[in-house]
Design a protein around this motif. Structure first.
Motif, PDB file in Angstrom:
ATOM      1  N   VAL A  79     -30.445   3.029 -20.498  1.00 34.04           N
ATOM      2  CA  VAL A  79     -29.173   3.001 -21.219  1.00 34.04           C
ATOM      3  C   VAL A  79     -28.243   1.990 -20.559  1.00 34.04           C
ATOM      4  CG1 VAL A  79     -29.408   5.404 -21.930  1.00 34.04           C
ATOM      5  CG2 VAL A  79     -28.102   4.864 -19.853  1.00 34.04           C
ATOM      6  N   ASN A  80     -27.212   1.625 -21.277  1.00 36.78           N
ATOM      7  CA  ASN A  80     -26.203   0.714 -20.737  1.00 36.78           C
ATOM      8  C   ASN A  80     -24.953   1.496 -20.358  1.00 36.78           C
ATOM      9  OD1 ASN A  80     -27.885  -1.458 -21.197  1.00 36.78           O
ATOM     10  ND2 ASN A  80     -27.011  -1.918 -23.207  1.00 36.78           N
ATOM     11  N   ASN A  81     -24.424   1.171 -19.178  1.00 35.17           N
ATOM     12  CA  ASN A  81     -23.140   1.717 -18.743  1.00 35.17           C
ATOM     13  C   ASN A  81     -23.121   3.241 -18.695  1.00 35.17           C
ATOM     14  OD1 ASN A  81     -21.812  -0.846 -18.384  1.00 35.17           O
ATOM     15  ND2 ASN A  81     -21.954  -1.026 -20.621  1.00 35.17           N
ATOM     16  N   ASN A  82     -24.067   3.795 -17.952  1.00 39.46           N
ATOM     17  CA  ASN A  82     -23.997   5.209 -17.637  1.00 39.46           C
ATOM     18  C   ASN A  82     -22.720   5.420 -16.820  1.00 39.46           C
ATOM     19  OD1 ASN A  82     -24.857   7.155 -15.056  1.00 39.46           O
ATOM     20  ND2 ASN A  82     -25.326   8.017 -17.055  1.00 39.46           N
ATOM     21  N   TRP A  83     -21.843   6.285 -17.303  1.00 42.36           N
ATOM     22  CA  TRP A  83     -20.515   6.422 -16.688  1.00 42.36           C
ATOM     23  C   TRP A  83     -20.616   6.778 -15.213  1.00 42.36           C
ATOM     24  CZ3 TRP A  83     -18.026  10.500 -14.255  1.00 42.36           C
ATOM     25  CH2 TRP A  83     -16.684  10.269 -13.931  1.00 42.36           C
ATOM     26  N   TYR A  84     -21.488   7.721 -14.877  1.00 40.05           N
ATOM     27  CA  TYR A  84     -21.615   8.161 -13.483  1.00 40.05           C
ATOM     28  C   TYR A  84     -22.073   7.007 -12.587  1.00 40.05           C
ATOM     29  CZ  TYR A  84     -23.562  10.401  -9.351  1.00 40.05           C
ATOM     30  OH  TYR A  84     -23.860  10.720  -8.049  1.00 40.05           O
ATOM     31  N   THR A  85     -23.038   6.232 -13.052  1.00 41.18           N
ATOM     32  CA  THR A  85     -23.547   5.111 -12.255  1.00 41.18           C
ATOM     33  C   THR A  85     -22.452   4.065 -12.045  1.00 41.18           C
ATOM     34  OG1 THR A  85     -25.763   5.491 -13.161  1.00 41.18           O
ATOM     35  CG2 THR A  85     -25.366   3.354 -12.130  1.00 41.18           C
ATOM     36  N   ASN A  86     -21.745   3.712 -13.125  1.00 46.03           N
ATOM     37  CA  ASN A  86     -20.659   2.725 -13.002  1.00 46.03           C
ATOM     38  C   ASN A  86     -19.562   3.235 -12.064  1.00 46.03           C
ATOM     39  OD1 ASN A  86     -22.211   1.557 -15.018  1.00 46.03           O
ATOM     40  ND2 ASN A  86     -20.457   0.875 -16.223  1.00 46.03           N
ATOM     41  N   TYR A  87     -19.262   4.547 -12.166  1.00 42.98           N
ATOM     42  CA  TYR A  87     -18.161   5.104 -11.370  1.00 42.98           C
ATOM     43  C   TYR A  87     -18.519   5.110  -9.885  1.00 42.98           C
ATOM     44  CZ  TYR A  87     -13.876   7.626 -10.546  1.00 42.98           C
ATOM     45  OH  TYR A  87     -12.608   7.946 -10.122  1.00 42.98           O
ATOM     46  N   ILE A  88     -19.756   5.513  -9.593  1.00 41.02           N
ATOM     47  CA  ILE A  88     -20.131   5.586  -8.173  1.00 41.02           C
ATOM     48  C   ILE A  88     -20.311   4.178  -7.596  1.00 41.02           C
ATOM     49  CG2 ILE A  88     -22.696   5.754  -8.187  1.00 41.02           C
ATOM     50  CD1 ILE A  88     -22.215   8.302  -6.345  1.00 41.02           C
ATOM     51  N   THR A 135     -30.961   4.543 -15.723  1.00 40.83           N
ATOM     52  CA  THR A 135     -31.136   5.969 -16.002  1.00 40.83           C
ATOM     53  C   THR A 135     -30.162   6.697 -15.097  1.00 40.83           C
ATOM     54  OG1 THR A 135     -33.480   5.702 -16.552  1.00 40.83           O
ATOM     55  CG2 THR A 135     -32.771   7.905 -15.897  1.00 40.83           C
ATOM     56  N   GLY A 136     -29.309   7.512 -15.670  1.00 38.48           N
ATOM     57  CA  GLY A 136     -28.356   8.279 -14.863  1.00 38.48           C
ATOM     58  C   GLY A 136     -29.011   9.544 -14.334  1.00 38.48           C
ATOM     59  N   PRO A 137     -28.229  10.458 -13.754  1.00 42.57           N
ATOM     60  CA  PRO A 137     -28.806  11.735 -13.306  1.00 42.57           C
ATOM     61  C   PRO A 137     -29.515  12.475 -14.445  1.00 42.57           C
ATOM     62  CG  PRO A 137     -26.618  11.467 -12.392  1.00 42.57           C
ATOM     63  CD  PRO A 137     -26.808  10.339 -13.380  1.00 42.57           C
ATOM     64  N   ASN A 138     -29.016  12.288 -15.679  1.00 39.47           N
ATOM     65  CA  ASN A 138     -29.691  12.878 -16.841  1.00 39.47           C
ATOM     66  C   ASN A 138     -30.924  12.048 -17.178  1.00 39.47           C
ATOM     67  OD1 ASN A 138     -30.511  14.042 -19.244  1.00 39.47           O
ATOM     68  ND2 ASN A 138     -29.000  12.891 -20.453  1.00 39.47           N
ATOM     69  N   GLU A 139     -32.078  12.513 -16.712  1.00 38.48           N
ATOM     70  CA  GLU A 139     -33.311  11.740 -16.908  1.00 38.48           C
ATOM     71  C   GLU A 139     -33.850  11.845 -18.335  1.00 38.48           C
ATOM     72  OE1 GLU A 139     -34.959  11.853 -12.321  1.00 38.48           O
ATOM     73  OE2 GLU A 139     -35.508  13.470 -13.698  1.00 38.48           O
ATOM     74  N   TYR A 140     -33.150  12.559 -19.205  1.00 39.09           N
ATOM     75  CA  TYR A 140     -33.535  12.593 -20.626  1.00 39.09           C
ATOM     76  C   TYR A 140     -32.905  11.435 -21.393  1.00 39.09           C
ATOM     77  CZ  TYR A 140     -35.598  17.233 -19.889  1.00 39.09           C
ATOM     78  OH  TYR A 140     -36.373  18.286 -19.452  1.00 39.09           O
ATOM     79  N   GLU A 141     -32.374  10.466 -20.654  1.00 44.69           N
ATOM     80  CA  GLU A 141     -31.823   9.219 -21.210  1.00 44.69           C
ATOM     81  C   GLU A 141     -32.331   8.081 -20.338  1.00 44.69           C
ATOM     82  OE1 GLU A 141     -30.114   8.782 -23.802  1.00 44.69           O
ATOM     83  OE2 GLU A 141     -28.647  10.357 -24.151  1.00 44.69           O
ATOM     84  N   ASN A 142     -33.191   7.234 -20.847  1.00 45.54           N
ATOM     85  CA  ASN A 142     -33.711   6.110 -20.048  1.00 45.54           C
ATOM     86  C   ASN A 142     -33.221   4.789 -20.612  1.00 45.54           C
ATOM     87  OD1 ASN A 142     -36.995   7.642 -19.846  1.00 45.54           O
ATOM     88  ND2 ASN A 142     -35.210   7.994 -18.563  1.00 45.54           N
TER      89      ASN A 142
END
Length: 768
Positions: free
Chosen positions: A495-504, A486-493
């Motif tokens: 998910v695969n390869n959240n860009w922000y998570t992969n980038y950080i 789940t990325g910072p957008n918690e309205y998406e649980n």
């Protein structure tokens, strides 16, 4: 419609007119605190209408057992809560033997509440007509001392208006309290002793499970027509309650005053057996000084805080009130005195989020405290995470990670994960990146590298190990991927390869490798100590680098943008502008299933990455991503408007930046999210500060120096702020015509303003 009853004022939060529907909202808005304790603005006298009682002690919590179904592997055992503490503010008020209760009065006139932010006090005044036809004027002033942070004070004044009256006060302590928010209706407190000694009273109680010992105390005195009344109160003690009765025959138009000093001594700061003696000691200090002297001391303490942290805005009183409200609550919540404490998203204003620590501190809170306090305060926030490193390693181990991989908790009191929603606890792992980013941000801003070899490098190694293990190699993509997040957008649980998570994740690994080399070159003893302690080898770091170098990022060639996650473009892309307003906020109107299938974004996600790592992207790339993602963003997180305001200002879209600024600064005052009665949004208040200093002021650190690219909303004549940059105080004043920089330091300082080098001399104003 947003609420609109707070009167615009530059230095005060003001409510006029009594409305029962607003009581709970105002209890949040008028909350007071002093870093060690805080309380909602509940009435001192009893109130039988809907109310949310709340008094809280910093660092005192209860591990409320998690409610979870069949799948328990790796689940946190409890959800920690800062719990409603025994109350010391209560005063029962009787006029001719009838109790004063605003809920049952036949009329309440000239009702006014004021939270004076300049001097740090709360006052309520009104004229009440009671069922027995008596009319009285009441004025109650209250503050929590910033100087003596274990004590608060109340001055409660009653003046009969319709004839002489017998005025009776029963100030009391009450440990028979409950939480609004509890999973199993557990008993949180055990009361062990109720004591009454003359004008003083004490209740000793401890929390169940965590066994924090507390002493709640009070001392009262009476005054009539300006003269002290020497009256021994009648005492009444019960199992969880103690009250003292004071009675005064009061002539029409004359005033009887009850002074009440109260507060808490806690085993976090004293030996359990010495809590009553500690309470007597602080009461002696408070009563010797007296109410008026302590109120003056309070004003002086706040003057000192405002001297450094104030932001002035000329020509827009609502914007001015908004930013001061935010700065005031930040300083009430965390003073930096105690490195065991941190910043809860609700501070001392409510129970939602358990009063615990989130990634908000590192991502949003740290810049405010670095810039408006000395760097030791910010360093304490980082030390808090270092102190919890072993717990972060334990947290990761519970989820199946090994070799010292560390996963910092989403929610914590003591370093243990205690959040009980699986999609956040297990999946919102980007919080690990915020901890590493804070270390980078602290050094970048303060120039104090010593934290990294002393503590920070161990934290970075644990985080890098986590990212290395959390990524998996995709044969299909021939890249490393991060699945089920789940990325910072918690309205998406999930998910695969959240860009922000992969980038950080990639950034964290590379930053850790850089710091390893730097510590090896410059701090060889620390390097040997840390690599020995963590058993780190070159073979392991080579594996990390491979993950970072081959990280996958979802991208749309057609749109020329990074995708929030795999499959984002498969959604039905209807913008927020085309969403029926009656459906908002969607988190209160829609099922979770419907939200997850929608394209709607709770807060900055891809744009959060563009905020953190703006130097990695061009302005054109920012513009393209802002134009794509912002129209799908519902801003139903308090942390959303501030980031969007900063980005809009950078793009010189000042109308949009200003609208987002007003939304973040008045999020609670105007109750944008329809939830203010639950408490305030403290960490987003730090984001509001950022939206002025980094957004409109354009402050950045470039090549180890300060840089400003100021802009001003057309609604403002000017604005100013101060920052403490490496022990040099800089005041920045921006108007439509010019920028004036004033340096308070021993030596000159160079910086960049609109790309041009400017050299500032100590004590002189430089106009550009």
């Amino acid at each position: 419609m947003n609420q609109d009853y707070i009167i615009a004022d530059a230095w005060s939060i003001i409510e006029e007119g009594f409305d029962k529907e607003r009581v709970k909202s105002s209890e949040s808005l008028f909350s007071i605190g002093n870093g060690a304790m805080g309380q909602r603005a509940n009435f001192e006298e009893n109130y039988s209408g809907p109310t949310f009682q709340g008094s809280y002690i910093g660092g005192v919590y209860y591990p409320d057992k998690t409610r979870v179904g069949w799948w328990k592997n790796g689940y946190p055992e409890y959800f920690a809560k800062v719990i409603n503490a025994p109350s010391w503010i209560g005063i029962q008020v009787f006029i001719n033997d009838e109790e004063l209760d605003l809920n049952s009065c036949t009329a309440v006139d000239n009702y006014k509440r004021e939270l004076n932010m300049k001097e740090g006090w709360h006052r309520r005044s009104f004229e009440a007509t009671m069922p027995n036809k008596m009319k009285v004027a009441v004025r109650a002033t209250r503050f929590l001392s910033m100087a003596l942070d274990e004590v608060g004070a109340i001055k409660y004044e009653v003046t009969p208006l319709s004839g002489d009256a017998k005025v009776k006060f029963i100030p009391y302590l009450d440990s028979g309290i409950t939480n609004e928010d509890t999973n199993w209706d557990d008993k949180f407190w055990n009361t062990t002793e109720v004591l009454s000694e003359g004008s003083q009273a004490f209740i000793k109680a401890h929390t169940m499970k965590t066994h924090f010992d507390t002493c709640t105390f009070m001392e009262c005195s009476l005054e009539y027509d300006g003269n002290k009344v020497d009256q021994k109160p009648e005492e009444r003690t019960e199992e969880k309650w103690v009250g003292h009765t004071y009675t005064q025959e009061t002539a029409q138009g004359k005033t009887t005053v009850l002074y009440k000093f109260g507060g808490y001594t806690v085993s976090r700061n004293h030996k359990p057996g010495e809590l009553v003696d500690a309470a007597k000691s602080v009461l002696r200090q408070a009563t010797t000084a007296g109410f008026e002297a302590m109120l003056k001391q309070q004003a002086e303490a706040w003057a000192s805080i405002w001297e450094m942290s104030d932001i002035t805005i000329e020509g827009d009183v609502k914007a001015q009130q908004g930013i001061r409200f935010n700065i005031f609550h930040l300083n009430q919540t965390y003073t930096g005195k105690d490195s065991r404490l941190n910043i809860g998203p609700k501070g001392f204003t409510g129970e939602k989020y358990g009063g615990s620590t989130y990634w908000d501190t590192e991502a949003y809170g740290l810049p405010f405290y670095m810039s408006t306090k000395d760097q030791l305060v910010a360093r304490k926030l980082l030390k808090y995470r270092y102190n919890h490193l072993e717990k972060a390693i334990e947290n990761a181990k519970k989820l199946g990670f090994n070799n010292g991989a560390a996963l910092y908790p989403m929610v914590t009191m003591n370093g243990e994960e205690c959040h009980n929603e699986w999609e956040i606890t297990f999946e919102e792992i980007h919080r690990n990146g915020a901890i590493a980013y804070a270390i980078y941000n602290y050094y970048r801003y303060t120039g104090d590298y010593s934290y990294i070899p002393e503590m920070g490098l161990e934290v970075l190694i644990g985080i890098a190990r986590f990212w290395h293990q959390r990524a998996s190699f995709s044969e299909h993509k021939q890249k490393y991927v991060i699945l089920g997040v789940t990325g910072p957008n918690e309205y998406e649980n999930n998910v695969n390869n959240n860009w922000y998570t992969n980038y950080i994740a990639k950034w964290c690994i590379n930053y850790t490798l850089e710091q390893l080399q730097k510590v090896k070159d410059g701090y060889s003893e620390d390097y040997e100590r840390i690599t020995g302690k963590t058993k780190l080898s070159p073979t392991e770091t080579e594996k990390w680098k491979k993950v970072a170098d081959q990280m996958y990022f979802p991208y749309s060639e057609e749109k020329g943008i990074y995708l929030q996650q795999d499959g984002f473009l498969d959604k039905e892309l209807i913008t927020v502008a085309d969403l029926d307003k009656k459906q908002r906020p969607i988190n209160q109107k829609w099922s979770w299933d419907r939200i997850l299938r929608s394209p709607y974004i709770k807060q900055a996600d891809v744009l959060q990455g563009f905020y953190f790592f703006e130097d990695h992207f061009t302005e054109e790339e920012l513009e393209k991503h802002f134009d794509f993602y912002e129209p799908f963003t519902v801003h139903e997180s308090s942390l959303s408007p501030c980031v969007h305001s900063i980005q809009a200002a950078k793009l010189d879209r000042m109308e949009q930046a200003y609208a987002f600024y007003l939304r973040t600064s008045r999020l609670d005052l105007d109750d944008y999210n329809k939830e203010v009665e639950e408490g305030l949004h403290i960490t987003s208040m730090a984001g509001t500060w950022m939206s002025i200093v980094e957004g409109f002021g354009g402050m950045r650190i470039r090549n180890d120096k300060l840089s400003f690219n100021p802009r001003i909303p057309k609604q403002w004549k000017s604005y100013s702020f101060k920052i403490n940059f490496r022990d040099r105080i800089l005041k920045v004043h921006i108007s439509k015509e010019r920028t004036v920089l004033t340096l308070d330091a021993k030596e000159e300082m160079s910086l960049r303003l609109n790309g041009q080098k400017v050299v500032l001399q100590p004590g002189t104003a430089t106009e550009v």
